[in-house]
Design a protein around this motif. Structure first.
Motif, PDB file in Angstrom:
ATOM      1  N   ALA A   1      15.441   6.245  29.184  1.00 26.72           N
ATOM      2  CA  ALA A   1      14.201   6.788  29.531  1.00 26.72           C
ATOM      3  C   ALA A   1      13.000   5.495  29.565  1.00 26.72           C
ATOM      4  CB  ALA A   1      13.518   7.839  28.306  1.00 26.72           C
ATOM      5  N   THR A   2      13.358   4.568  28.440  1.00 27.42           N
ATOM      6  CA  THR A   2      12.638   3.176  28.531  1.00 27.42           C
ATOM      7  C   THR A   2      12.746   2.660  30.061  1.00 27.42           C
ATOM      8  OG1 THR A   2      12.715   3.141  26.137  1.00 27.42           O
ATOM      9  CG2 THR A   2      12.194   1.189  27.323  1.00 27.42           C
TER      10      THR A   2
ATOM     11  N   TYR B   1      13.807   3.645  32.880  1.00 25.19           N
ATOM     12  CA  TYR B   1      13.149   4.401  34.007  1.00 25.19           C
ATOM     13  C   TYR B   1      11.766   4.078  33.866  1.00 25.19           C
ATOM     14  CZ  TYR B   1      17.261   6.442  36.017  1.00 25.19           C
ATOM     15  OH  TYR B   1      18.441   6.892  36.604  1.00 25.19           O
ATOM     16  N   ALA B   2      11.054   3.942  33.036  1.00 26.80           N
ATOM     17  CA  ALA B   2       9.705   3.820  32.640  1.00 26.80           C
ATOM     18  C   ALA B   2       9.401   2.472  33.047  1.00 26.80           C
ATOM     19  CB  ALA B   2       9.015   4.109  31.436  1.00 26.80           C
ATOM     20  N   ARG B   3      10.153   1.555  32.655  1.00 26.79           N
ATOM     21  CA  ARG B   3      10.104   0.025  33.329  1.00 26.79           C
ATOM     22  C   ARG B   3      10.093  -0.231  34.616  1.00 26.79           C
ATOM     23  NH1 ARG B   3       7.380  -4.796  32.677  1.00 26.79           N
ATOM     24  NH2 ARG B   3       8.628  -6.732  32.679  1.00 26.79           N
TER      25      ARG B   3
ATOM     26  N   ARG C   1       9.660   2.247  36.800  1.00 22.87           N
ATOM     27  CA  ARG C   1       8.460   2.795  37.668  1.00 22.87           C
ATOM     28  C   ARG C   1       7.262   1.727  37.460  1.00 22.87           C
ATOM     29  NH1 ARG C   1      10.517   7.388  34.715  1.00 22.87           N
ATOM     30  NH2 ARG C   1      11.087   9.010  36.518  1.00 22.87           N
ATOM     31  N   GLU C   2       7.274   1.149  36.422  1.00 22.62           N
ATOM     32  CA  GLU C   2       6.049   0.117  36.330  1.00 22.62           C
ATOM     33  C   GLU C   2       6.295  -1.120  37.397  1.00 22.62           C
ATOM     34  OE1 GLU C   2       4.094  -2.904  33.009  1.00 22.62           O
ATOM     35  OE2 GLU C   2       6.059  -1.750  32.510  1.00 22.62           O
TER      36      GLU C   2
END
Length: 589
Positions: free
Chosen positions: A422-423, A425-427, A429-430
């Motif tokens: 999850a971390t 994928y968040a990075r 997307r950023e």
């Protein structure tokens, strides 16, 4: 072709393997004239080697030497015939399927897959049991059982070649499909044909001997396989008559060894990555410990008298010759030069990516005072991507085609410490948003993106661990001018926002002058000129630099706008700078 043959003959493996094969071929051709009839009963059974019978006698009183020599003729004849037929049938089926595609490919691939599903040896046993005996039966059986795997290999190779320009040119000029397959595709697979023939011959000899040992050959013929068959029937093992089967077994092993050596030599000659190179020796007294110097003020990267040699068949070849330059934090430093000038080799050396045939023979590369040329193992892995990352030339090759973008970000982050998906994928997307892509592309595959989008993903991956230096090795090759401008404009924005430095490697001089603060010109591995972009454009001193600039007569004052002449500290937001990329004349990129 002649040069390749000469190199092959000079190759040690090829020389040894070829000599052994030549010996057995001569043995098969002329040997039977110098030995007695192998079917004659010339002595008592199970007699050990003696002056009368050098290899002893069989369980029926026949001369073992004669059987071994005469048996080589049919065994090798069948082996080479099957090797040639399996290669030919497999190549024609595979190349035809790959080149024509569509329904032809569907039919031929289905046929190939059916034969691949059926185990080869059981198929050969069934066919061998029902076909008339004789060497032709063995050739037919082994060809039917062995062609399918070769078809799969040649189909894959033809799929890679059919999109090449020379094939398109042949289509446009009106050449027939048969001519394109025989004159355009197959000649470009010469090394594959050679190695496949050798491998198929090895398969044929082994399979033939195995089938004949099981009694599925013509047991009245004299071959290496039937020699072993009769040795088993005559209880050679039980009577400890080792001389009956050892000579034949040794001949089979030596032929297999020779074929393997020749096949390996062909692979190494056609694939430089497989060649074994002796590393160039370090100069006497050179010590390469990991150490840290106090960096000079305002210097992030310092390349000091760097020399790199490549090992070749004729000796060491120097590709980087005593190159020195410094790079400041936040600076864009460009390396320009023609192909083969050593610019990409310097970038590879910085990340420890030099091939096994290359060796740093002189100088150091200091990053923030640390000699990175001495790093290895865990230290090198920790240095890569955290301190220095790279945007590779071909984003399609650099990205894994079977993983989504999000998974590739996760792999990169997970390689440098525990991190949840999850971390990651968040990075991802950023960073995708930072490079101007939709964050939703984390679930996309590389083939779903255009070339410019894939290169933006490469930039995002390079920034995932916030390195202090990003190496851009020909990052805009094969991109049109508009996409180049957008990509580099985005890169400058990110540099100003995040504060990293850039080592920009390219042969595109207008692009380099538009982006870089300072530029180094490489010629034949030497740094012949170093200056600011403006100074290089208006006051080039070296004749080679002047020659490069003269290739772009449109480089006037209004064509080059250098956007980042000084290191810039990170800022929360900046206005978009303007980069004007000059049009590139025909023949130059």
């Amino acid at each position: 072709m002649r040069d390749s043959l000469r190199r092959l003959l000079r190759h040690r493996k090829a020389a040894v393997g070829g000599s052994l094969l030549l010996f057995f071929l001569l043995l098969a051709l002329v040997g039977p004239w110098f030995v007695m009839d192998p079917t004659d009963l010339v002595g008592r059974p199970h007699q050990p080697p003696s002056s009368a019978h050098w290899f002893g006698t069989t369980g029926q009183g026949q001369d073992v030497l004669a059987q071994t020599v005469v048996g080589a003729r049919e065994t090798l004849a069948v082996g080479f015939a099957v090797g040639a037929l399996v290669t030919l049938v497999g190549a024609l089926m595979g190349v035809t399927a790959g080149y024509l595609g569509r329904r032809v490919d569907d039919v031929l691939s289905l046929t190939t897959n059916v034969f691949l599903v059926i185990p080869g040896m059981p198929l050969a046993i069934v066919l061998g049991a029902y076909l008339p005996s004789g060497p032709l039966r063995m050739v037919a059986v082994l060809t039917v059982a062995g062609w399918a795997w070769n078809a799969r290999v040649f189909r894959a190779e033809s799929l890679a070649l059919r999109g090449r320009d020379f094939v398109s040119a042949a289509v446009v000029t009106g050449e027939s499909h048969a001519r394109i397959v025989s004159r355009e595709l197959l000649p470009n697979m010469a090394s594959l044909l050679g190695s496949s023939f050798i491998g198929n011959t090895l398969y044929a000899v082994g399979a033939q001997v195995g089938l004949e040992f099981l009694g599925l050959g013509d047991v009245s013929a004299v071959t290496w396989g039937t020699n072993l068959y009769w040795a088993g029937n005559d209880a050679a093992l039980l009577t400890r008559s080792w001389w009956i089967f050892v000579p034949t077994g040794m001949c089979i092993a030596l032929v297999g060894f020779a074929l393997t050596l020749v096949s390996s030599a062909i692979d190494e000659m056609t694939n430089p990555a497989l060649r074994v190179h002796k590393p160039a020796p370090l100069p006497k007294g050179t010590v390469a410990p990991v150490h840290v110097d106090r960096p000079a003020p305002g210097v992030l990267l310092s390349v000091q008298d760097l020399s790199i040699d490549y090992a070749t068949e004729k000796g060491a070849s120097r590709v980087v010759d005593t190159v020195s330059f410094d790079l400041a934090p936040g600076e864009v430093f460009g390396l320009a030069g023609e192909s083969g000038s050593g610019k990409s080799t310097i970038g590879s050396a910085l990340l420890g990516l030099l091939p096994s045939s290359a060796r740093i023979t002189q100088g150091r590369i200091l990053f923030n005072g640390m000699d990175v040329t001495a790093l290895e193992g865990a230290g090198l892995r920790a240095f890569r991507w955290r301190q220095v990352s790279m945007v590779f030339q071909s984003a399609m090759s650099a990205l894994n085609p079977v993983l989504t973008l999000g998974e590739q970000f996760h792999d990169t982050l997970a390689a440098h410490g525990r991190v949840s998906r999850a971390t990651s994928y968040a990075r991802a997307r950023e960073l995708l948003g930072m490079v101007g892509l939709s964050p939703d592309l984390v679930t996309a595959y590389p083939h779903q993106l255009s070339g410019g989008m894939r290169q933006r993903v490469g930039i995002a991956l390079a920034l995932v661990l916030e390195p202090r230096l990003v190496i851009m090795d020909e990052p805009t090759t094969a991109l049109d001018v508009v996409v180049q401008k957008e990509l580099l404009q985005r890169m400058v924005e990110l540099k100003q926002r995040l504060g990293f430095a850039i080592l920009f490697i390219t042969h595109d001089l207008p692009l380099l002058l538009a982006l870089s603060d300072r530029v180094g010109i490489l010629q034949g591995g030497k740094l012949v000129e170093l200056n600011t972009s403006e100074g290089l454009r208006t006051n080039a001193r070296h004749p080679y630099t002047q020659l490069l600039l003269s290739s772009f007569p449109h480089l006037i004052a209004g064509d080059v706008s250098v956007t980042s002449h000084a290191p810039v500290a990170p800022e929360p937001s900046v206005s978009r700078p303007s980069i004007r990329v000059a049009a590139i004349p025909g023949g130059h990129r």
